[in-house]
Design a protein around this motif. Structure first.
Motif, PDB file in Angstrom:
ATOM      1  N   CYS A 160       0.827  -1.212   0.000  1.00 28.06           N
ATOM      2  CA  CYS A 160       0.000   0.000   0.000  1.00 28.06           C
ATOM      3  C   CYS A 160       0.861   1.262   0.000  1.00 28.06           C
ATOM      4  O   CYS A 160       0.459   2.295  -0.552  1.00 28.06           O
ATOM      5  CB  CYS A 160      -0.921   0.008   1.209  1.00 28.06           C
ATOM      6  N   GLN A 164       3.741   3.027  -6.491  1.00 33.93           N
ATOM      7  CA  GLN A 164       2.618   2.862  -7.416  1.00 33.93           C
ATOM      8  C   GLN A 164       1.270   3.094  -6.747  1.00 33.93           C
ATOM      9  O   GLN A 164       0.322   3.572  -7.381  1.00 33.93           O
ATOM     10  CB  GLN A 164       2.655   1.465  -8.034  1.00 33.93           C
ATOM     11  N   TRP A 165       1.172   2.752  -5.438  1.00 29.09           N
ATOM     12  CA  TRP A 165      -0.122   2.765  -4.766  1.00 29.09           C
ATOM     13  C   TRP A 165      -0.245   3.818  -3.673  1.00 29.09           C
ATOM     14  O   TRP A 165      -1.335   4.034  -3.133  1.00 29.09           O
ATOM     15  CB  TRP A 165      -0.387   1.378  -4.143  1.00 29.09           C
ATOM     16  N   ARG A 168      -3.127   6.546  -3.411  1.00 29.15           N
ATOM     17  CA  ARG A 168      -4.491   6.100  -3.106  1.00 29.15           C
ATOM     18  C   ARG A 168      -4.582   5.278  -1.823  1.00 29.15           C
ATOM     19  O   ARG A 168      -5.620   5.280  -1.156  1.00 29.15           O
ATOM     20  CB  ARG A 168      -5.050   5.256  -4.262  1.00 29.15           C
ATOM     21  N   LEU A 169      -3.484   4.584  -1.478  1.00 27.52           N
ATOM     22  CA  LEU A 169      -3.615   3.560  -0.440  1.00 27.52           C
ATOM     23  C   LEU A 169      -2.653   3.719   0.736  1.00 27.52           C
ATOM     24  O   LEU A 169      -2.617   2.843   1.602  1.00 27.52           O
ATOM     25  CB  LEU A 169      -3.408   2.172  -1.064  1.00 27.52           C
ATOM     26  N   VAL A 225      -8.870  -1.916   1.260  1.00 28.80           N
ATOM     27  CA  VAL A 225      -8.268  -1.741  -0.060  1.00 28.80           C
ATOM     28  C   VAL A 225      -9.281  -2.065  -1.156  1.00 28.80           C
ATOM     29  O   VAL A 225      -9.431  -1.316  -2.128  1.00 28.80           O
ATOM     30  CB  VAL A 225      -7.024  -2.631  -0.204  1.00 28.80           C
ATOM     31  N   LEU A 229     -10.671   0.605  -4.040  1.00 26.60           N
ATOM     32  CA  LEU A 229     -10.414   0.365  -5.462  1.00 26.60           C
ATOM     33  C   LEU A 229     -11.625  -0.194  -6.210  1.00 26.60           C
ATOM     34  O   LEU A 229     -11.504  -0.565  -7.371  1.00 26.60           O
ATOM     35  CB  LEU A 229      -9.236  -0.606  -5.627  1.00 26.60           C
ATOM     36  N   ALA A 235      -7.202  -1.469 -11.635  1.00 27.16           N
ATOM     37  CA  ALA A 235      -6.260  -1.260 -10.536  1.00 27.16           C
ATOM     38  C   ALA A 235      -6.446  -2.319  -9.462  1.00 27.16           C
ATOM     39  O   ALA A 235      -5.470  -2.836  -8.905  1.00 27.16           O
ATOM     40  CB  ALA A 235      -6.455   0.130  -9.950  1.00 27.16           C
ATOM     41  N   SER A 236      -7.689  -2.666  -9.169  1.00 24.39           N
ATOM     42  CA  SER A 236      -7.962  -3.687  -8.160  1.00 24.39           C
ATOM     43  C   SER A 236      -7.344  -5.016  -8.559  1.00 24.39           C
ATOM     44  O   SER A 236      -6.708  -5.688  -7.739  1.00 24.39           O
ATOM     45  CB  SER A 236      -9.473  -3.843  -7.968  1.00 24.39           C
ATOM     46  N   PHE A 239      -3.501  -4.785  -8.212  1.00 27.54           N
ATOM     47  CA  PHE A 239      -3.075  -4.825  -6.812  1.00 27.54           C
ATOM     48  C   PHE A 239      -3.171  -6.245  -6.270  1.00 27.54           C
ATOM     49  O   PHE A 239      -2.244  -6.737  -5.619  1.00 27.54           O
ATOM     50  CB  PHE A 239      -3.932  -3.882  -5.968  1.00 27.54           C
TER      51      PHE A 239
END
Length: 282
Positions: A160, A164-165, A168-169, A225, A229, A235-236, A239
């Motif tokens: 997370c 890259q993430w 958002r996370l 998460v 997403l 994206a989901s 991930f």
């Protein structure tokens, strides 16, 4: 601000028997509530989820009035399948409430919570008002996961927070650092006038099927998460693929399945009454 996670009762109940075992171990060490003069035993289940463990309370105390509380509409919809009069003459109902700000509003003989308080930062601050709502001799009992430094959760936090993430996370995988050790829970609740039994257990179930650890966390730690997403399927999927690959290395399958060690912390705090001796506090 993080959106509250959307829960999937079906995914959570895929491992119902394994998730129920810690609750049964907690339940076995809860003392009988004090005799309630002129009223049924009153029990609250905080974070009742789909209600399957709440129903077990009615098996233990058939005449009790039991209320399960949860802040998930999805979980409550599933839980209400258990609602109504119980075979022993008691009553089981479910209400919407968040354990983060739940006010008892009445006297309880038992307040219990199974694998829910890890979602409530600073939940120990609520102990005083919860203990105050207990009848003398009543019990506050809960169990929470304590495996947040294990690969399943550490890898989730690292992913997370990866570049890259992160936008958002960031922080989504590190929500559980507020869990206390058994000694800390013991000291806080002893200070509130309780006789406390605190312990921990490491369970090592053998999971089966493809990517079983991923399927396990899809029902719990991964929910925030997946909720964040949900409007971006691409994206989901990406991930999940990255997380899956990390879990495959951390939890390789053996000839009989995939061992999944995970720690649980248990607390059983009985409010002392005027009739208890000083030795009962120790």
């Amino acid at each position: 601000m993080h959106v509250a996670p959307t829960w999937d009762p079906r995914q959570y109940l895929r491992h119902a028997s394994l998730r129920t075992r810690p609750f049964l171990d907690l339940l076995a060490r809860i003392a009988e509530p004090p005799a309630a003069s002129g009223r049924p035993i009153r029990i609250a289940d905080l974070g009742c989820g789909p209600g399957n463990v709440t129903a077990l309370l009615a098996d233990r105390w058939p005449t009790a009035h039991i209320t399960g509380y949860d802040n998930s509409a999805e979980m409550l919809a599933e839980a209400r399948r258990h609602a109504g009069e119980t075979p022993g003459g008691g009553h089981l109902d479910f209400r919407s409430a968040d354990a983060a700000d739940w006010e008892p509003g009445e006297t309880y003989d038992l307040i219990v919570s199974s694998a829910a308080l890890q979602w409530v930062p600073n939940h120990a601050r609520s102990f005083e008002r919860w203990v105050d709502s207990l009848a003398p001799g009543g019990t506050l009992a809960f169990q929470v996961p304590g495996n947040f430094t294990s690969p399943s959760h550490a890898l989730l936090g690292e992913l997370c927070d990866a570049p890259q993430w992160r936008e958002r996370l960031e922080g989504f995988g590190r929500r559980f650092i507020h869990i206390l050790d058994p000694v800390d829970y013991l000291e806080r609740l002893t200070g509130l006038g309780c006789a406390v039994d605190a312990w921990e257990t490491v369970y090592v179930p053998m999971l089966d099927g493809p990517d079983p650890v991923l399927e396990w966390v899809k029902g719990t730690a991964l929910r925030p998460v997946l909720t964040e997403l949900h409007d971006d399927p691409e994206a989901s999927e990406e991930f999940l693929a990255q997380y899956r690959d990390l879990l495959r290395k951390a939890y390789p399958p053996g000839p009989y399945g995939t061992p999944f060690p995970h720690r649980r912390i248990f607390v059983n705090a009985r409010r002392l009454s005027a009739y208890d001796s000083p030795a009962d506090a120790g």
